[in-house]
Design an enzyme around this catalytic site. Structure first.
Site, PDB file in Angstrom:
ATOM      1  N   ARG A   1       0.813  -1.239   0.000  1.00  0.00           N
ATOM      2  CA  ARG A   1       0.000   0.000   0.000  1.00  0.00           C
ATOM      3  C   ARG A   1       0.839   1.278   0.000  1.00  0.00           C
ATOM      4  O   ARG A   1       0.367   2.335   0.377  1.00  0.00           O
ATOM      5  CB  ARG A   1      -0.994   0.025   1.157  1.00  0.00           C
ATOM      6  CG  ARG A   1      -1.940  -1.148   1.152  1.00  0.00           C
ATOM      7  CD  ARG A   1      -3.154  -0.903   1.997  1.00  0.00           C
ATOM      8  NE  ARG A   1      -3.968  -2.105   2.035  1.00  0.00           N
ATOM      9  CZ  ARG A   1      -3.869  -3.052   2.953  1.00  0.00           C
ATOM     10  NH1 ARG A   1      -3.001  -2.914   3.937  1.00  0.00           N
ATOM     11  NH2 ARG A   1      -4.635  -4.110   2.909  1.00  0.00           N
TER      12      ARG A   1
ATOM     13  N   LYS B   1       1.728  11.224 -11.318  1.00  0.00           N
ATOM     14  CA  LYS B   1       0.890  10.305 -12.103  1.00  0.00           C
ATOM     15  C   LYS B   1       1.699   9.048 -12.381  1.00  0.00           C
ATOM     16  O   LYS B   1       2.804   9.122 -12.937  1.00  0.00           O
ATOM     17  CB  LYS B   1       0.480  10.939 -13.430  1.00  0.00           C
ATOM     18  CG  LYS B   1      -0.705  11.871 -13.319  1.00  0.00           C
ATOM     19  CD  LYS B   1      -1.193  12.243 -14.706  1.00  0.00           C
ATOM     20  CE  LYS B   1      -2.344  13.212 -14.635  1.00  0.00           C
ATOM     21  NZ  LYS B   1      -2.780  13.630 -15.975  1.00  0.00           N
TER      22      LYS B   1
ATOM     23  N   GLU C   1       6.907  18.078 -25.037  1.00  0.00           N
ATOM     24  CA  GLU C   1       6.300  18.433 -23.737  1.00  0.00           C
ATOM     25  C   GLU C   1       6.833  19.791 -23.253  1.00  0.00           C
ATOM     26  O   GLU C   1       6.136  20.521 -22.555  1.00  0.00           O
ATOM     27  CB  GLU C   1       6.568  17.340 -22.690  1.00  0.00           C
ATOM     28  CG  GLU C   1       6.086  15.936 -23.063  1.00  0.00           C
ATOM     29  CD  GLU C   1       4.585  15.690 -22.873  1.00  0.00           C
ATOM     30  OE1 GLU C   1       3.820  16.669 -22.745  1.00  0.00           O
ATOM     31  OE2 GLU C   1       4.187  14.506 -22.871  1.00  0.00           O
TER      32      GLU C   1
ATOM     33  N   ASN D   1      -2.604  18.094 -20.747  1.00  0.00           N
ATOM     34  CA  ASN D   1      -2.826  17.032 -21.722  1.00  0.00           C
ATOM     35  C   ASN D   1      -3.087  17.580 -23.121  1.00  0.00           C
ATOM     36  O   ASN D   1      -3.662  16.882 -23.959  1.00  0.00           O
ATOM     37  CB  ASN D   1      -3.994  16.151 -21.265  1.00  0.00           C
ATOM     38  CG  ASN D   1      -3.647  15.422 -19.991  1.00  0.00           C
ATOM     39  OD1 ASN D   1      -2.681  14.686 -19.946  1.00  0.00           O
ATOM     40  ND2 ASN D   1      -4.402  15.678 -18.944  1.00  0.00           N
TER      41      ASN D   1
ATOM     42  N   HIS E   1      -2.723  15.320 -26.048  1.00  0.00           N
ATOM     43  CA  HIS E   1      -2.542  13.946 -25.566  1.00  0.00           C
ATOM     44  C   HIS E   1      -3.720  13.030 -25.918  1.00  0.00           C
ATOM     45  O   HIS E   1      -3.516  11.836 -26.115  1.00  0.00           O
ATOM     46  CB  HIS E   1      -2.334  13.932 -24.050  1.00  0.00           C
ATOM     47  CG  HIS E   1      -0.954  14.359 -23.624  1.00  0.00           C
ATOM     48  ND1 HIS E   1      -0.426  15.600 -23.936  1.00  0.00           N
ATOM     49  CD2 HIS E   1       0.020  13.718 -22.921  1.00  0.00           C
ATOM     50  CE1 HIS E   1       0.799  15.705 -23.431  1.00  0.00           C
ATOM     51  NE2 HIS E   1       1.096  14.579 -22.820  1.00  0.00           N
TER      52      HIS E   1
ATOM     53  N   HIS F   1       6.057   8.724 -27.575  1.00  0.00           N
ATOM     54  CA  HIS F   1       4.998   9.505 -26.929  1.00  0.00           C
ATOM     55  C   HIS F   1       5.069  10.980 -27.345  1.00  0.00           C
ATOM     56  O   HIS F   1       4.059  11.579 -27.731  1.00  0.00           O
ATOM     57  CB  HIS F   1       5.134   9.366 -25.406  1.00  0.00           C
ATOM     58  CG  HIS F   1       4.142  10.167 -24.633  1.00  0.00           C
ATOM     59  ND1 HIS F   1       2.802   9.847 -24.573  1.00  0.00           N
ATOM     60  CD2 HIS F   1       4.279  11.307 -23.899  1.00  0.00           C
ATOM     61  CE1 HIS F   1       2.169  10.743 -23.826  1.00  0.00           C
ATOM     62  NE2 HIS F   1       3.044  11.639 -23.409  1.00  0.00           N
TER      63      HIS F   1
HETATM   64  P1  NAD Z   1      10.908   5.889 -22.408  1.00  0.00           P
HETATM   65  O1  NAD Z   1      10.779   5.764 -20.971  1.00  0.00           O
HETATM   66  O2  NAD Z   1      10.450   4.756 -23.272  1.00  0.00           O
HETATM   67  O3  NAD Z   1      12.416   6.222 -22.763  1.00  0.00           O
HETATM   68  C1  NAD Z   1      12.778   6.421 -24.104  1.00  0.00           C
HETATM   69  C2  NAD Z   1      13.950   5.532 -24.534  1.00  0.00           C
HETATM   70  O4  NAD Z   1      15.166   6.114 -24.074  1.00  0.00           O
HETATM   71  C3  NAD Z   1      13.922   4.136 -23.961  1.00  0.00           C
HETATM   72  O5  NAD Z   1      14.402   3.245 -24.931  1.00  0.00           O
HETATM   73  C4  NAD Z   1      14.898   4.221 -22.796  1.00  0.00           C
HETATM   74  O6  NAD Z   1      15.439   2.996 -22.446  1.00  0.00           O
HETATM   75  C5  NAD Z   1      15.930   5.144 -23.362  1.00  0.00           C
HETATM   76  N1  NAD Z   1      16.691   5.907 -22.396  1.00  0.00           N
HETATM   77  C6  NAD Z   1      16.250   6.440 -21.240  1.00  0.00           C
HETATM   78  N2  NAD Z   1      17.205   7.214 -20.700  1.00  0.00           N
HETATM   79  C7  NAD Z   1      18.275   7.134 -21.523  1.00  0.00           C
HETATM   80  C8  NAD Z   1      19.558   7.726 -21.491  1.00  0.00           C
HETATM   81  N3  NAD Z   1      19.898   8.610 -20.563  1.00  0.00           N
HETATM   82  N4  NAD Z   1      20.426   7.409 -22.484  1.00  0.00           N
HETATM   83  C9  NAD Z   1      20.056   6.570 -23.470  1.00  0.00           C
HETATM   84  N5  NAD Z   1      18.843   6.003 -23.560  1.00  0.00           N
HETATM   85  C10 NAD Z   1      17.967   6.297 -22.584  1.00  0.00           C
HETATM   86  O7  NAD Z   1      10.113   7.179 -22.966  1.00  0.00           O
HETATM   87  P2  NAD Z   1       9.890   8.650 -22.370  1.00  0.00           P
HETATM   88  O8  NAD Z   1       9.682   9.498 -23.553  1.00  0.00           O
HETATM   89  O9  NAD Z   1      10.889   9.013 -21.374  1.00  0.00           O
HETATM   90  O10 NAD Z   1       8.518   8.508 -21.576  1.00  0.00           O
HETATM   91  C11 NAD Z   1       7.319   8.209 -22.234  1.00  0.00           C
HETATM   92  C12 NAD Z   1       6.355   7.668 -21.224  1.00  0.00           C
HETATM   93  O11 NAD Z   1       6.081   8.664 -20.248  1.00  0.00           O
HETATM   94  C13 NAD Z   1       5.026   7.263 -21.808  1.00  0.00           C
HETATM   95  O12 NAD Z   1       4.668   6.006 -21.310  1.00  0.00           O
HETATM   96  C14 NAD Z   1       4.063   8.318 -21.293  1.00  0.00           C
HETATM   97  O13 NAD Z   1       2.768   7.833 -21.134  1.00  0.00           O
HETATM   98  C15 NAD Z   1       4.696   8.685 -19.992  1.00  0.00           C
HETATM   99  N6  NAD Z   1       4.361  10.034 -19.510  1.00  0.00           N
HETATM  100  C16 NAD Z   1       3.932  10.147 -18.236  1.00  0.00           C
HETATM  101  C17 NAD Z   1       3.653  11.391 -17.710  1.00  0.00           C
HETATM  102  C18 NAD Z   1       3.255  11.523 -16.276  1.00  0.00           C
HETATM  103  O14 NAD Z   1       2.853  12.619 -15.868  1.00  0.00           O
HETATM  104  N7  NAD Z   1       3.373  10.494 -15.471  1.00  0.00           N
HETATM  105  C19 NAD Z   1       3.796  12.528 -18.510  1.00  0.00           C
HETATM  106  C20 NAD Z   1       4.245  12.381 -19.815  1.00  0.00           C
HETATM  107  C21 NAD Z   1       4.525  11.112 -20.307  1.00  0.00           C
HETATM  108  N1  GLY Z   2       1.381  14.760 -18.168  1.00  0.00           N
HETATM  109  C1  GLY Z   2       0.110  15.146 -17.679  1.00  0.00           C
HETATM  110  C2  GLY Z   2       0.068  15.376 -16.201  1.00  0.00           C
HETATM  111  O1  GLY Z   2       1.002  15.170 -15.486  1.00  0.00           O
HETATM  112  O2  GLY Z   2      -0.953  15.752 -15.724  1.00  0.00           O
END
Ligand code: NAD
Ligand code: GLY
Length: 360
Positions: A120, A142, A184, A244, A247, A264
């Protein structure tokens, strides 16, 4: 190093931004005691940074339990999450064992959700390693995994105790991923920070060249925007939905093409162009404004046309979005650059027309 605060009462936390943070044990010492910490990371990031993190924590008498998951959006699933729980249980992790998520948004979202669920809730630390995760996903709490029927559909709000935004970790990030993160960054300028948008228009080349000063400025300003929005509306009752922009369309692209096909940030960029063209159709944005947004995305190396899934398929996918309320789509649109608005009054025919205008 500079620091910002996400102000959420007794769940407030700092975001430390700078270079070389991974090597600074004093940044970890308030959150880890001698013993064990879990580090959720992936098979790409682990060989890059796990040894450095491990030696920093060793100086505090802390050993790490690495949990290395496969790399990719398509592994942001229930099955992978369960393997994290398997590791935590096998290693007898306790409720107070801290969990560090070190990676991009996929690792951060999934590691955070694991931390939220295990017994939890265990203490959670974010070490973002992509531009996208530095400026967005590591801040705000999130956490989620994908479902085959919809992106980020299973999750929880769960805030970290600290975000260590070490921009030195970006040195190994491939250009395509760096550009995806810019989507973003640009978003903050479009939805609420016009002066930042002006700065981005003037400095996009410096960002693409990854000039340290420019990257730190963009990360700090993005995180400041995000922190303000999250502090005002942690659980997305209102203004947080503006984060968003693009998004709802972007998630439809990611789900429709299969997770991981488009990044993304790429899906968000072309989704933002659909939102901009829809805003123009509703008379809220001029054609000059739409062109200005398009030019900035093009300069950032991001797609401005969306894949042709068919307008009906887009609408079907979008109806699975979390922004649906009472069966009606709630869209983030623009009433001028720098001002996001939410509307659940947009007619399907206008949405379809904007999609058709925006597809290759
Ligand atoms: P990701 O986590 O897939 O990373 C992108 C790629 O880069 C991967 O292959 C990873 O292994 C590689 N990588 C990471 N760090 C590296 C580094 N320093 N050097 C070399 N390679 C590296 O993608 P992302 O764009 O970071 O994140 C996308 C995700 O984030 C989506 O799932 C999306 O839904 C989520 N997201 C969440 C929020 C939130 O508020 N929680 C906001 C925006 C996006
Ligand atoms: N990326 C959207 C949020 O954090 O609300």
């Amino acid at each position: 190093m500079s620091s910002l605060q996400v102000s959420l009462g007794d769940r407030s936390y700092p975001i430390h931004i700078g270079r070389g943070l991974l090597d600074d044990e004093t940044l970890f010492s308030p959150y880890v005691q001698a013993g064990k910490v879990v580090v959720v990371t992936n098979e790409t990031v682990a060989p890059l940074f796990l040894a450095a993190l491990s030696s920093t924590l060793q100086r505090l008498g802390v050993s790490i339990l690495p949990v290395v998951v496969p790399d990719g959006e398509r592994f942001k699933t229930w099955e992978t999450l369960n393997t994290i729980f398997d590791s935590l249980l096998r290693a007898h992790c306790e409720r107070k064992t801290p969990l560090i998520a070190m990676g991009g948004g996929v690792v951060g979202d999934m590691g955070g959700f694991a931390a939220a669920c295990y017994q939890r809730g265990m203490p959670f630390i974010q070490i973002p390693t992509t531009l996208l995760s530095l400026v967005d996903s590591s801040v705000g709490g999130k956490t989620a995994i994908n479902h085959p029927l919809g992106k980020n559909m299973i999750g929880a709000f769960y805030q970290p105790q600290v975000v260590l935004a070490d921009i030195g970790l970006l040195d190994t990030l491939p250009d395509r991923e760096f550009k995806a993160g810019l989507a973003e960054v640009i978003k903050y300028g479009l939805i609420r920070d016009y002066d930042f948008l002006l700065w981005l228009e003037r400095n996009i080349d410096r960002l693409l060249a990854r000039e340290t000063e420019a990257v730190i400025y963009a990360v700090r300003r993005s995180c400041a925007n995000k922190a303000e929005v999250v502090a005002a509306d942690e659980r997305e009752g209102g203004v947080r939905a503006s984060l968003n922009l693009g998004h709802t369309f972007g998630h439809a692209i990611e789900t429709g093409l299969g997770y991981g096909e488009w990044l993304h940030g790429e899906a968000v960029a072309s989704g933002t162009m659909i939102a901009a063209r829809l805003s123009m159709r509703l008379g809220w944005l001029s054609s000059e404004d739409v062109e200005r947004i398009r030019v900035l995305f093009v300069k950032a190396g991001l797609p401005v046309m969306a894949p042709s899934l068919g307008a009906a398929r887009y609408l079907e996918l979008m109806r699975h979005d979390k922004k649906v309320e009472g069966g009606r789509l709630r869209l983030v649109l623009l009433r001028g650059i720098g001002q996001a608005v939410l509307s659940n009054q947009v007619q399907d025919c206008d949405i379809e027309a904007a999609i058709v205008d925006s597809c290759t």
